[in-house]
Scaffold this motif. Structure first.
Motif, PDB file in Angstrom:
ATOM      1  N   TRP A  24     -53.664  36.078  19.419  1.00 21.91           N
ATOM      2  CA  TRP A  24     -53.322  34.748  19.917  1.00 21.91           C
ATOM      3  C   TRP A  24     -52.433  34.854  21.144  1.00 21.91           C
ATOM      4  CZ3 TRP A  24     -48.632  32.307  20.499  1.00 21.91           C
ATOM      5  CH2 TRP A  24     -48.703  30.954  20.888  1.00 21.91           C
ATOM      6  N   PHE A  25     -51.456  35.771  21.123  1.00 21.49           N
ATOM      7  CA  PHE A  25     -50.611  35.983  22.306  1.00 21.49           C
ATOM      8  C   PHE A  25     -51.472  36.304  23.518  1.00 21.49           C
ATOM      9  CE2 PHE A  25     -46.841  37.075  19.531  1.00 21.49           C
ATOM     10  CZ  PHE A  25     -46.055  36.049  19.990  1.00 21.49           C
ATOM     11  N   TRP A  26     -52.441  37.209  23.334  1.00 20.20           N
ATOM     12  CA  TRP A  26     -53.264  37.635  24.464  1.00 20.20           C
ATOM     13  C   TRP A  26     -54.153  36.498  24.965  1.00 20.20           C
ATOM     14  CZ3 TRP A  26     -53.087  40.620  28.267  1.00 20.20           C
ATOM     15  CH2 TRP A  26     -54.217  40.872  29.027  1.00 20.20           C
ATOM     16  N   VAL A  27     -54.801  35.792  24.070  1.00 25.53           N
ATOM     17  CA  VAL A  27     -55.675  34.689  24.475  1.00 25.53           C
ATOM     18  C   VAL A  27     -54.864  33.609  25.188  1.00 25.53           C
ATOM     19  CG1 VAL A  27     -57.133  32.817  23.593  1.00 25.53           C
ATOM     20  CG2 VAL A  27     -57.437  35.131  22.724  1.00 25.53           C
ATOM     21  N   ASP A  28     -53.660  33.328  24.702  1.00 26.60           N
ATOM     22  CA  ASP A  28     -52.804  32.349  25.357  1.00 26.60           C
ATOM     23  C   ASP A  28     -52.469  32.782  26.780  1.00 26.60           C
ATOM     24  OD1 ASP A  28     -50.933  29.990  25.309  1.00 26.60           O
ATOM     25  OD2 ASP A  28     -49.470  31.605  25.620  1.00 26.60           O
ATOM     26  N   ALA A  29     -52.156  34.055  26.962  1.00 25.52           N
ATOM     27  CA  ALA A  29     -51.804  34.547  28.300  1.00 25.52           C
ATOM     28  C   ALA A  29     -52.998  34.498  29.241  1.00 25.52           C
ATOM     29  CB  ALA A  29     -51.273  35.973  28.205  1.00 25.52           C
ATOM     30  N   VAL A  30     -54.178  34.824  28.747  1.00 22.36           N
ATOM     31  CA  VAL A  30     -55.377  34.806  29.600  1.00 22.36           C
ATOM     32  C   VAL A  30     -55.737  33.371  29.978  1.00 22.36           C
ATOM     33  CG1 VAL A  30     -57.853  35.298  29.637  1.00 22.36           C
ATOM     34  CG2 VAL A  30     -56.269  37.011  28.775  1.00 22.36           C
ATOM     35  N   SER A  33     -53.212  31.897  32.500  1.00 20.63           N
ATOM     36  CA  SER A  33     -53.041  32.623  33.758  1.00 20.63           C
ATOM     37  C   SER A  33     -53.633  31.828  34.919  1.00 20.63           C
ATOM     38  CB  SER A  33     -53.731  33.986  33.673  1.00 20.63           C
ATOM     39  OG  SER A  33     -53.598  34.684  34.884  1.00 20.63           O
ATOM     40  N   ALA A  34     -52.906  31.832  36.034  1.00 20.11           N
ATOM     41  CA  ALA A  34     -53.356  31.090  37.219  1.00 20.11           C
ATOM     42  C   ALA A  34     -54.516  31.797  37.920  1.00 20.11           C
ATOM     43  CB  ALA A  34     -52.192  30.923  38.191  1.00 20.11           C
ATOM     44  N   ILE A  35     -54.625  33.108  37.738  1.00 20.96           N
ATOM     45  CA  ILE A  35     -55.732  33.858  38.331  1.00 20.96           C
ATOM     46  C   ILE A  35     -56.514  34.543  37.226  1.00 20.96           C
ATOM     47  CG2 ILE A  35     -54.442  34.253  40.472  1.00 20.96           C
ATOM     48  CD1 ILE A  35     -54.091  37.167  39.561  1.00 20.96           C
ATOM     49  N   THR A  36     -57.694  35.019  37.557  1.00 23.07           N
ATOM     50  CA  THR A  36     -58.523  35.720  36.583  1.00 23.07           C
ATOM     51  C   THR A  36     -57.882  37.057  36.222  1.00 23.07           C
ATOM     52  OG1 THR A  36     -60.491  34.702  37.519  1.00 23.07           O
ATOM     53  CG2 THR A  36     -60.812  36.648  36.139  1.00 23.07           C
ATOM     54  N   VAL A  37     -57.750  37.310  34.936  1.00 21.35           N
ATOM     55  CA  VAL A  37     -57.144  38.556  34.465  1.00 21.35           C
ATOM     56  C   VAL A  37     -58.211  39.647  34.530  1.00 21.35           C
ATOM     57  CG1 VAL A  37     -56.035  39.698  32.516  1.00 21.35           C
ATOM     58  CG2 VAL A  37     -55.578  37.289  32.962  1.00 21.35           C
ATOM     59  N   GLY A 117     -49.444  41.274  26.662  1.00 26.31           N
ATOM     60  CA  GLY A 117     -50.142  42.528  26.394  1.00 26.31           C
ATOM     61  C   GLY A 117     -49.305  43.485  25.562  1.00 26.31           C
ATOM     62  N   VAL A 118     -48.017  43.572  25.867  1.00 27.52           N
ATOM     63  CA  VAL A 118     -47.122  44.433  25.081  1.00 27.52           C
ATOM     64  C   VAL A 118     -46.985  43.886  23.660  1.00 27.52           C
ATOM     65  CG1 VAL A 118     -44.757  45.282  24.877  1.00 27.52           C
ATOM     66  CG2 VAL A 118     -45.881  45.276  27.103  1.00 27.52           C
ATOM     67  N   LEU A 119     -46.792  42.574  23.534  1.00 26.61           N
ATOM     68  CA  LEU A 119     -46.696  41.966  22.201  1.00 26.61           C
ATOM     69  C   LEU A 119     -47.992  42.160  21.416  1.00 26.61           C
ATOM     70  CD1 LEU A 119     -44.836  38.628  23.015  1.00 26.61           C
ATOM     71  CD2 LEU A 119     -43.941  40.598  21.761  1.00 26.61           C
ATOM     72  N   GLN A 120     -49.121  42.024  22.096  1.00 28.79           N
ATOM     73  CA  GLN A 120     -50.409  42.198  21.431  1.00 28.79           C
ATOM     74  C   GLN A 120     -50.527  43.604  20.860  1.00 28.79           C
ATOM     75  OE1 GLN A 120     -53.736  42.661  23.988  1.00 28.79           O
ATOM     76  NE2 GLN A 120     -55.214  42.039  22.443  1.00 28.79           N
TER      77      GLN A 120
END
Length: 140
Positions: A24-30, A33-37, A117-120
Protein backbone atom coordinates in the motif's frame (compact mmCIF):
# COMPACT_ATOMS: atom_id res chain seq x y z
CA UNK A 1 -3.78 -22.69 24.61
CA UNK A 2 -0.11 -21.75 24.85
CA UNK A 3 1.70 -18.75 23.50
CA UNK A 4 3.10 -20.72 20.54
CA UNK A 5 -0.38 -21.87 19.48
CA UNK A 6 -1.69 -18.32 19.68
CA UNK A 7 1.27 -17.09 17.64
CA UNK A 8 0.70 -19.89 15.08
CA UNK A 9 -2.92 -18.80 14.65
CA UNK A 10 -2.41 -15.00 14.70
CA UNK A 11 0.96 -14.77 12.92
CA UNK A 12 -0.10 -15.55 9.33
CA UNK A 13 -2.87 -12.94 9.44
CA UNK A 14 -0.49 -10.38 10.91
CA UNK A 15 2.08 -11.23 8.22
CA UNK A 16 -0.53 -10.72 5.52
CA UNK A 17 -1.56 -7.37 6.99
CA UNK A 18 2.04 -6.18 7.14
CA UNK A 19 2.65 -7.36 3.56
CA UNK A 20 -0.47 -5.52 2.36
CA UNK A 21 0.62 -2.39 4.20
CA UNK A 22 4.03 -2.57 2.52
CA UNK A 23 2.55 -2.66 -0.96
CA UNK A 24 0.00 0.00 0.00
CA UNK A 25 2.87 2.39 0.78
CA UNK A 26 4.36 1.73 -2.65
CA UNK A 27 1.09 2.04 -4.58
CA UNK A 28 0.32 5.29 -2.74
CA UNK A 29 3.72 6.72 -3.68
CA UNK A 30 3.38 5.72 -7.34
CA UNK A 31 -0.15 7.10 -7.63
CA UNK A 32 0.71 10.38 -5.89
CA UNK A 33 3.92 10.91 -7.86
CA UNK A 34 3.93 13.96 -10.13
CA UNK A 35 6.03 12.13 -12.73
CA UNK A 36 6.05 8.56 -13.99
CA UNK A 37 8.05 6.32 -11.66
CA UNK A 38 10.66 4.35 -13.65
CA UNK A 39 10.49 0.56 -13.55
CA UNK A 40 13.91 0.45 -11.87
CA UNK A 41 12.24 1.86 -8.73
CA UNK A 42 9.91 -1.15 -8.63
CA UNK A 43 12.72 -3.71 -8.50
CA UNK A 44 13.66 -3.49 -4.78
CA UNK A 45 10.08 -4.25 -3.71
CA UNK A 46 9.79 -7.10 -6.18
CA UNK A 47 13.13 -8.53 -5.00
CA UNK A 48 12.09 -8.20 -1.34
CA UNK A 49 8.86 -10.08 -2.09
CA UNK A 50 10.85 -12.79 -3.86
CA UNK A 51 13.25 -13.04 -0.90
CA UNK A 52 10.35 -13.35 1.56
CA UNK A 53 8.93 -16.14 -0.56
CA UNK A 54 12.34 -17.81 -0.73
CA UNK A 55 12.94 -17.95 3.01
CA UNK A 56 9.42 -19.20 3.59
CA UNK A 57 10.20 -22.20 1.37
CA UNK A 58 12.64 -23.54 3.97
CA UNK A 59 11.28 -25.99 6.52
CA UNK A 60 12.26 -25.33 10.12
CA UNK A 61 13.17 -28.95 10.82
CA UNK A 62 15.80 -28.85 8.06
CA UNK A 63 17.72 -26.29 10.12
CA UNK A 64 17.69 -28.14 13.45
CA UNK A 65 20.59 -30.54 13.01
CA UNK A 66 23.86 -29.27 11.64
CA UNK A 67 26.94 -31.06 10.45
CA UNK A 68 29.71 -29.08 8.76
CA UNK A 69 30.33 -32.02 6.42
CA UNK A 70 26.70 -32.48 5.43
CA UNK A 71 26.09 -32.14 1.72
CA UNK A 72 22.43 -33.05 1.87
CA UNK A 73 19.20 -31.39 2.85
CA UNK A 74 20.54 -29.20 5.67
CA UNK A 75 23.32 -27.73 3.56
CA UNK A 76 20.96 -26.98 0.67
CA UNK A 77 18.47 -25.36 3.02
CA UNK A 78 21.11 -23.19 4.66
CA UNK A 79 22.49 -22.16 1.27
CA UNK A 80 18.99 -21.31 0.03
CA UNK A 81 18.30 -19.34 3.21
CA UNK A 82 21.61 -17.48 2.89
CA UNK A 83 20.79 -16.59 -0.73
CA UNK A 84 17.34 -15.36 0.35
CA UNK A 85 18.87 -13.12 3.00
CA UNK A 86 21.43 -11.76 0.55
CA UNK A 87 18.62 -10.87 -1.87
CA UNK A 88 16.63 -9.26 0.95
CA UNK A 89 19.51 -7.07 2.09
CA UNK A 90 20.39 -6.12 -1.49
CA UNK A 91 16.77 -5.11 -2.08
CA UNK A 92 16.81 -3.00 1.07
CA UNK A 93 20.11 -1.39 0.05
CA UNK A 94 18.69 -0.75 -3.42
CA UNK A 95 15.65 0.98 -1.97
CA UNK A 96 17.88 3.18 0.20
CA UNK A 97 19.90 4.02 -2.92
CA UNK A 98 16.71 4.98 -4.74
CA UNK A 99 15.72 7.18 -1.77
CA UNK A 100 19.06 9.00 -1.89
CA UNK A 101 18.79 9.41 -5.65
CA UNK A 102 15.22 10.73 -5.43
CA UNK A 103 16.21 13.21 -2.73
CA UNK A 104 19.32 14.57 -4.46
CA UNK A 105 18.71 14.44 -8.22
CA UNK A 106 16.39 16.94 -9.86
CA UNK A 107 13.75 15.54 -12.21
CA UNK A 108 13.40 12.25 -10.31
CA UNK A 109 10.31 11.07 -8.42
CA UNK A 110 9.63 12.76 -5.09
CA UNK A 111 11.39 11.90 -1.87
CA UNK A 112 8.16 10.26 -0.70
CA UNK A 113 8.59 7.68 -3.46
CA UNK A 114 12.02 6.82 -2.07
CA UNK A 115 10.76 6.68 1.51
CA UNK A 116 7.86 4.48 0.42
CA UNK A 117 10.31 2.13 -1.30
CA UNK A 118 12.34 1.75 1.89
CA UNK A 119 9.17 1.21 3.95
CA UNK A 120 7.92 -1.30 1.39
CA UNK A 121 11.09 -3.39 1.52
CA UNK A 122 11.26 -3.23 5.31
CA UNK A 123 7.64 -4.25 5.77
CA UNK A 124 7.76 -7.00 3.13
CA UNK A 125 10.81 -8.56 4.77
CA UNK A 126 9.26 -8.19 8.23
CA UNK A 127 6.08 -9.90 7.03
CA UNK A 128 8.12 -12.77 5.64
CA UNK A 129 9.90 -13.23 8.96
CA UNK A 130 6.63 -13.03 10.90
CA UNK A 131 5.11 -15.69 8.66
CA UNK A 132 8.19 -17.93 8.91
CA UNK A 133 8.28 -17.74 12.71
CA UNK A 134 4.53 -18.32 13.05
CA UNK A 135 4.47 -21.49 10.97
CA UNK A 136 4.35 -24.71 12.96
CA UNK A 137 7.21 -27.14 12.39
CA UNK A 138 5.04 -29.75 10.64
CA UNK A 139 3.69 -27.48 7.87
CA UNK A 140 4.69 -27.91 4.24
Amino acid sequence: MGAQEIWNSVGPGLAGAVFGTAWWFWVDAVVCSAITVPFLHYLPGIAASLAALMFNCVKKEELVEYSPFDDGEGCRSRTWLFLAYVISFVSLAGSVGMLIEDALVEGRPSTWTGVAGVLQCTFVLASGLVFWTSRSANEF
